[in-house]
Scaffold this active site. Structure first.
Site, PDB file in Angstrom:
ATOM      1  N   SER A  19      -3.242  33.486  -7.264  1.00  0.00           N
ATOM      2  CA  SER A  19      -2.713  34.542  -6.396  1.00  0.00           C
ATOM      3  C   SER A  19      -3.624  34.711  -5.186  1.00  0.00           C
ATOM      4  O   SER A  19      -4.824  34.969  -5.326  1.00  0.00           O
ATOM      5  CB  SER A  19      -2.620  35.873  -7.151  1.00  0.00           C
ATOM      6  OG  SER A  19      -2.526  36.949  -6.241  1.00  0.00           O
ATOM      7  N   VAL A  20      -3.028  34.578  -4.006  1.00  0.00           N
ATOM      8  CA  VAL A  20      -3.781  34.763  -2.762  1.00  0.00           C
ATOM      9  C   VAL A  20      -4.286  36.208  -2.694  1.00  0.00           C
ATOM     10  O   VAL A  20      -5.471  36.468  -2.476  1.00  0.00           O
ATOM     11  CB  VAL A  20      -2.883  34.445  -1.542  1.00  0.00           C
ATOM     12  CG1 VAL A  20      -3.586  34.797  -0.238  1.00  0.00           C
ATOM     13  CG2 VAL A  20      -2.464  32.986  -1.563  1.00  0.00           C
ATOM     14  N   ASP A  33       5.538  29.431   2.353  1.00  0.00           N
ATOM     15  CA  ASP A  33       5.815  30.036   3.662  1.00  0.00           C
ATOM     16  C   ASP A  33       6.434  29.050   4.657  1.00  0.00           C
ATOM     17  O   ASP A  33       6.770  29.434   5.787  1.00  0.00           O
ATOM     18  CB  ASP A  33       4.533  30.637   4.259  1.00  0.00           C
ATOM     19  CG  ASP A  33       4.091  31.888   3.509  1.00  0.00           C
ATOM     20  OD1 ASP A  33       4.887  32.422   2.719  1.00  0.00           O
ATOM     21  OD2 ASP A  33       2.942  32.333   3.718  1.00  0.00           O
ATOM     22  N   CYS A  57      10.353  43.905  -3.113  1.00  0.00           N
ATOM     23  CA  CYS A  57      10.181  43.012  -1.975  1.00  0.00           C
ATOM     24  C   CYS A  57      11.364  42.061  -1.943  1.00  0.00           C
ATOM     25  O   CYS A  57      11.900  41.689  -2.992  1.00  0.00           O
ATOM     26  CB  CYS A  57       8.887  42.232  -2.129  1.00  0.00           C
ATOM     27  SG  CYS A  57       8.662  40.969  -0.894  1.00  0.00           S
ATOM     28  N   ILE A 114       7.012  29.435  -6.262  1.00  0.00           N
ATOM     29  CA  ILE A 114       6.094  30.582  -6.120  1.00  0.00           C
ATOM     30  C   ILE A 114       6.841  31.909  -6.242  1.00  0.00           C
ATOM     31  O   ILE A 114       6.436  32.797  -6.995  1.00  0.00           O
ATOM     32  CB  ILE A 114       5.353  30.539  -4.752  1.00  0.00           C
ATOM     33  CG1 ILE A 114       4.708  29.170  -4.523  1.00  0.00           C
ATOM     34  CG2 ILE A 114       4.340  31.679  -4.652  1.00  0.00           C
ATOM     35  CD1 ILE A 114       3.491  28.867  -5.350  1.00  0.00           C
ATOM     36  N   LYS A 125      -1.908  35.271  10.970  1.00  0.00           N
ATOM     37  CA  LYS A 125      -1.614  36.613  10.447  1.00  0.00           C
ATOM     38  C   LYS A 125      -2.263  36.827   9.086  1.00  0.00           C
ATOM     39  O   LYS A 125      -2.893  37.847   8.844  1.00  0.00           O
ATOM     40  CB  LYS A 125      -0.094  36.789  10.320  1.00  0.00           C
ATOM     41  CG  LYS A 125       0.313  38.009   9.507  1.00  0.00           C
ATOM     42  CD  LYS A 125       1.828  38.151   9.377  1.00  0.00           C
ATOM     43  CE  LYS A 125       2.487  37.326   8.312  1.00  0.00           C
ATOM     44  NZ  LYS A 125       2.507  37.907   6.950  1.00  0.00           N
ATOM     45  N   ASN A 126      -2.087  35.849   8.190  1.00  0.00           N
ATOM     46  CA  ASN A 126      -2.515  36.067   6.808  1.00  0.00           C
ATOM     47  C   ASN A 126      -4.019  35.954   6.609  1.00  0.00           C
ATOM     48  O   ASN A 126      -4.514  36.163   5.504  1.00  0.00           O
ATOM     49  CB  ASN A 126      -1.763  35.126   5.865  1.00  0.00           C
ATOM     50  CG  ASN A 126      -0.302  35.554   5.727  1.00  0.00           C
ATOM     51  OD1 ASN A 126       0.073  36.633   6.172  1.00  0.00           O
ATOM     52  ND2 ASN A 126       0.519  34.706   5.126  1.00  0.00           N
ATOM     53  N   ARG A 176       2.863  44.824   2.230  1.00  0.00           N
ATOM     54  CA  ARG A 176       2.194  44.637   0.940  1.00  0.00           C
ATOM     55  C   ARG A 176       0.712  44.380   1.073  1.00  0.00           C
ATOM     56  O   ARG A 176      -0.069  44.775   0.218  1.00  0.00           O
ATOM     57  CB  ARG A 176       2.821  43.460   0.202  1.00  0.00           C
ATOM     58  CG  ARG A 176       4.281  43.609  -0.073  1.00  0.00           C
ATOM     59  CD  ARG A 176       4.752  42.425  -0.859  1.00  0.00           C
ATOM     60  NE  ARG A 176       4.081  42.377  -2.153  1.00  0.00           N
ATOM     61  CZ  ARG A 176       4.479  43.065  -3.208  1.00  0.00           C
ATOM     62  NH1 ARG A 176       5.530  43.818  -3.147  1.00  0.00           N
ATOM     63  NH2 ARG A 176       3.811  42.988  -4.341  1.00  0.00           N
ATOM     64  N   ARG A 222       6.946  40.300  -7.244  1.00  0.00           N
ATOM     65  CA  ARG A 222       5.590  40.403  -6.720  1.00  0.00           C
ATOM     66  C   ARG A 222       4.756  41.495  -7.390  1.00  0.00           C
ATOM     67  O   ARG A 222       4.382  42.485  -6.757  1.00  0.00           O
ATOM     68  CB  ARG A 222       5.632  40.581  -5.205  1.00  0.00           C
ATOM     69  CG  ARG A 222       6.390  39.463  -4.525  1.00  0.00           C
ATOM     70  CD  ARG A 222       6.376  39.549  -3.040  1.00  0.00           C
ATOM     71  NE  ARG A 222       5.122  39.129  -2.446  1.00  0.00           N
ATOM     72  CZ  ARG A 222       4.884  39.134  -1.146  1.00  0.00           C
ATOM     73  NH1 ARG A 222       5.809  39.525  -0.319  1.00  0.00           N
ATOM     74  NH2 ARG A 222       3.712  38.753  -0.672  1.00  0.00           N
ATOM     75  N   ARG A 262       7.066  40.498  12.974  1.00  0.00           N
ATOM     76  CA  ARG A 262       5.986  40.766  12.016  1.00  0.00           C
ATOM     77  C   ARG A 262       4.986  39.618  11.982  1.00  0.00           C
ATOM     78  O   ARG A 262       3.817  39.839  11.683  1.00  0.00           O
ATOM     79  CB  ARG A 262       6.556  40.937  10.605  1.00  0.00           C
ATOM     80  CG  ARG A 262       7.405  42.161  10.446  1.00  0.00           C
ATOM     81  CD  ARG A 262       7.774  42.353   9.011  1.00  0.00           C
ATOM     82  NE  ARG A 262       6.572  42.664   8.218  1.00  0.00           N
ATOM     83  CZ  ARG A 262       6.596  43.110   6.980  1.00  0.00           C
ATOM     84  NH1 ARG A 262       7.740  43.282   6.370  1.00  0.00           N
ATOM     85  NH2 ARG A 262       5.487  43.372   6.328  1.00  0.00           N
TER      86      ARG A 262
HETATM   87  C1  EPZ Z   1       0.386  35.807   0.161  1.00  0.00           C
HETATM   88  O1  EPZ Z   1       1.125  36.794  -0.533  1.00  0.00           O
HETATM   89  C2  EPZ Z   1       0.945  35.735   1.565  1.00  0.00           C
HETATM   90  N1  EPZ Z   1       0.800  37.026   2.222  1.00  0.00           N
HETATM   91  C3  EPZ Z   1       2.407  35.320   1.515  1.00  0.00           C
HETATM   92  O2  EPZ Z   1       2.889  35.177   2.834  1.00  0.00           O
HETATM   93  C4  EPZ Z   1       2.519  33.975   0.806  1.00  0.00           C
HETATM   94  O3  EPZ Z   1       3.884  33.627   0.672  1.00  0.00           O
HETATM   95  C5  EPZ Z   1       1.880  34.057  -0.576  1.00  0.00           C
HETATM   96  O4  EPZ Z   1       0.495  34.535  -0.458  1.00  0.00           O
HETATM   97  C6  EPZ Z   1       1.831  32.719  -1.306  1.00  0.00           C
HETATM   98  O5  EPZ Z   1       1.156  31.783  -0.529  1.00  0.00           O
HETATM   99  C7  EPZ Z   1      -0.280  37.304   2.914  1.00  0.00           C
HETATM  100  O6  EPZ Z   1      -1.243  36.525   2.961  1.00  0.00           O
HETATM  101  C8  EPZ Z   1      -0.319  38.593   3.644  1.00  0.00           C
HETATM  102  P1  EPZ Z   1       0.441  35.703  -4.257  1.00  0.00           P
HETATM  103  P2  EPZ Z   1       0.620  37.339  -1.929  1.00  0.00           P
HETATM  104  O7  EPZ Z   1      -0.295  36.834  -4.866  1.00  0.00           O
HETATM  105  O8  EPZ Z   1      -0.853  37.361  -1.917  1.00  0.00           O
HETATM  106  C9  EPZ Z   1       2.532  36.179  -8.516  1.00  0.00           C
HETATM  107  C10 EPZ Z   1       4.351  35.567   4.639  1.00  0.00           C
HETATM  108  O9  EPZ Z   1       5.554  35.224   4.874  1.00  0.00           O
HETATM  109  N2  EPZ Z   1       1.590  37.293  -8.755  1.00  0.00           N
HETATM  110  O10 EPZ Z   1      -0.327  34.440  -3.989  1.00  0.00           O
HETATM  111  O11 EPZ Z   1       1.340  38.589  -2.206  1.00  0.00           O
HETATM  112  C11 EPZ Z   1       3.535  36.494  -7.408  1.00  0.00           C
HETATM  113  O12 EPZ Z   1       4.617  37.240  -7.895  1.00  0.00           O
HETATM  114  C12 EPZ Z   1       3.943  36.068   3.273  1.00  0.00           C
HETATM  115  O13 EPZ Z   1       3.483  35.552   5.503  1.00  0.00           O
HETATM  116  C13 EPZ Z   1       1.548  37.860 -10.014  1.00  0.00           C
HETATM  117  O14 EPZ Z   1       2.263  37.461 -10.937  1.00  0.00           O
HETATM  118  O15 EPZ Z   1       1.134  36.190  -2.909  1.00  0.00           O
HETATM  119  C14 EPZ Z   1       3.923  35.109  -6.951  1.00  0.00           C
HETATM  120  O16 EPZ Z   1       4.860  34.570  -7.827  1.00  0.00           O
HETATM  121  C15 EPZ Z   1       5.081  36.279   2.344  1.00  0.00           C
HETATM  122  N3  EPZ Z   1       0.682  38.902 -10.231  1.00  0.00           N
HETATM  123  C16 EPZ Z   1       2.608  34.318  -7.097  1.00  0.00           C
HETATM  124  O17 EPZ Z   1       1.798  35.088  -8.005  1.00  0.00           O
HETATM  125  C17 EPZ Z   1      -0.146  39.369  -9.249  1.00  0.00           C
HETATM  126  O18 EPZ Z   1      -0.917  40.307  -9.498  1.00  0.00           O
HETATM  127  C18 EPZ Z   1       1.823  34.110  -5.820  1.00  0.00           C
HETATM  128  O19 EPZ Z   1       1.707  35.366  -5.136  1.00  0.00           O
HETATM  129  C19 EPZ Z   1      -0.099  38.774  -7.973  1.00  0.00           C
HETATM  130  C20 EPZ Z   1       0.782  37.730  -7.761  1.00  0.00           C
END
Ligand code: EPZ
Length: 430
Positions: A173-174, A316, A126, A338, A22-23, A102, A131, A408
């Site tokens: 951040s992914v 995850d 969320c 995270i 999915k991701n 998101r 996030r 989802r």
């Molecule tokens: C991705 O979300 C995944 N979603 C998430 O999977 C996954 O849990 C997450 O990465 C971490 O591996 C998809 O790929 C669609 P991040 P993402 O930006 O990109 C902080 C699932 O269940 N952050 O890596 O939104 C944030 O708050 C989902 O499939 C900032 O501070 O995650 C978090 O603490 C849920 N500022 C950390 O970074 C920003 O601008 C990592 O978030 C962006 C993020």
């Protein structure tokens, strides 16, 4: 609303085909906006999130044709999507869409890069944490985007186009890596992303962008060097297998006992999680056709882990590991680093008889001899599936409500488990 009924106690035996991730599928679909040519994606999982993103992309003007199901063929092979963004007709991503998923915020980078203008809703709250999107905006500003926030929307423009830049993310951040990577592929000159996310899904998107004509060095590392192009071309790409789905089923087998081949799963994407499962005493074998997971009678040993960006233990899979550890012979500790609020499953696991204490970002799980079935519900995808794992080992019947969370992100979950002997069925509430 549908619910899933599980009668626990049985072992899992057989083969589970692993779907496309999915991701990775989501950002790959968004990558189609970068070119007027056709992007063909194979092995796209049939999931609610994928279908919702398809609707969002159609609103922007992306034409999507899905190859018909091969009659009699194994449906787990996924679908083939042909996406063509000949003309982007709408550069707005409205709140109603972005707040529901998101990842649709990631259209921001491609829209600015291709159209020089975008209006994308902030995603909003969320269930698993605040996030924010500051890192996305920081990266896109460095590429030359002018960004304002107005009434819940990000208003972005780049009248002179985007240009390469050096971006050092203060935190991994992914999503921010995806957003900037996608935009940089159409920016003028070279972009350097430091402290980039190394998740395999980021690598999959980078591989696809290379097929579309971008030059990217450092794929799979935390430093990505991208030479942008004036225009990108169409390509054919196969979505990589879903490591989180594979890890989830591995933990289900570890919990119930049995012997299952996770067909198509890639062990290299799951090293830390597989090591964690091995430490519980479960046998994991890497084979050409996938990953084999077996536990025959041996007790589960407790383990301690903390979630980390890739290659660390994935957030995850945190809820699923917790479900597994409720049955361990001793006390386990899980720290979530995270997301600050990703423990909603704890309350529901307790309803099944789990002994879990929470202190800030740390959960202490004392293994119990048995869990008992009960009605439960969850508020996010991975939390829901942790309840499925717990229910499979519980005595008696568990009903899991709010199944739409599972839909989802897990393709044909109950069918895959039932084929391996689980007593599981979906009940449609008419
Ligand atoms: C991705 O979300 C995944 N979603 C998430 O999977 C996954 O849990 C997450 O990465 C971490 O591996 C998809 O790929 C669609 P991040 P993402 O930006 O990109 C902080 C699932 O269940 N952050 O890596 O939104 C944030 O708050 C989902 O499939 C900032 O501070 O995650 C978090 O603490 C849920 N500022 C950390 O970074 C920003 O601008 C990592 O978030 C962006 C993020």
């Amino acid at each position: 609303m549908d619910r899933i009924k599980i009668v626990g106690g049985g072992r899992l035996t057989g083969t589970i085909p692993i779907s496309g991730a999915k991701n990775a599928a989501l950002p790959l679909m968004i990558a189609s906006m970068l070119t007027a040519d056709r992007l063909t994606l194979k092995n796209v999982p049939n999931l609610a999130d994928v279908n919702l993103l398809a609707r969002i992309l159609r609103n922007h003007g992306v034409d999507l044709a899905v190859d018909g199901k091969r009659s009699g063929g194994p449906s787990h092979l996924g679908e083939t999507f042909h996406l063509t963004a000949r003309d982007i007709v709408d550069t707005t991503a409205p709140y109603e869409m972005v707040s529901r998923m998101r990842a649709s915020f990631w259209v921001l980078g491609p829209l600015i890069a291709r159209m020089g203008i975008a209006k994308v809703s902030l995603p909003g709250g969320c269930a698993i944490g605040t996030r924010p999107v500051d890192l996305h905006l920081q990266g896109l500003k460095a590429l030359g985007a002018e960004i304002d926030i107005d009434r819940g929307y990000v208003l972005a423009k780049a009248p002179k186009g985007l240009h390469g830049a050096r971006i050092v993310f203060p935190k991994v951040s992914v999503g921010a890596t995806h957003n900037v990577l996608l935009a940089a592929a159409l920016a003028k000159g070279e972009t350097l992303i430091e402290n980039a996310a190394r998740e395999p899904e980021v690598g999959d998107v980078a591989d696809c962008l290379v097929k579309m004509g971008a030059r990217i060095d450092g794929i799979g590392t935390s430093t990505l060097r991208i030479q942008g192009r004036d225009r990108l071309e169409g390509a054919v790409h196969t979505v990589l297998p879903d490591r989180i789905e594979a890890g989830t089923f591995a933990m289900a087998v570890a919990a119930t006992g049995g012997d299952v081949m996770l067909a198509g799963a890639r062990a290299t994407d799951l090293t830390t999680a597989l090591d964690a499962i091995r430490r519980t005493g479960v046998e994991i074998t890497e084979a050409d056709e996938g990953i084999r997971v077996a536990r025959n009678g041996a007790a589960l040993e407790p383990i301690s882990i903390e979630t980390q960006p890739f290659p660390g233990f994935p957030t995850d899979l945190q809820a699923q590991l917790m479900a597994l550890m409720t049955r361990a012979r001793g006390t386990s500790v899980i720290r979530e680093t995270i997301f600050e609020n990703r423990f909603m499953h704890v309350q529901e696991l307790r309803r099944l008889g789990a002994d879990i204490q929470l202190h800030g970002d740390t959960a202490t799980i004392k293994g119990v001899r048995t869990l008992q079935g009960a009605p439960v519900m969850a508020t996010d995808l991975r939390a829901s599936v942790s309840l499925v794992i717990a229910a499979l080992t519980a005595e008696g019947e568990t009903t899991i409500n709010r199944v739409y969370h599972l839909d989802r992100g897990f393709e044909r979950l109950e069918e895959k488990l039932a084929r391996c002997g689980a007593d599981i069925e979906r009940q449609s509430a008419g």
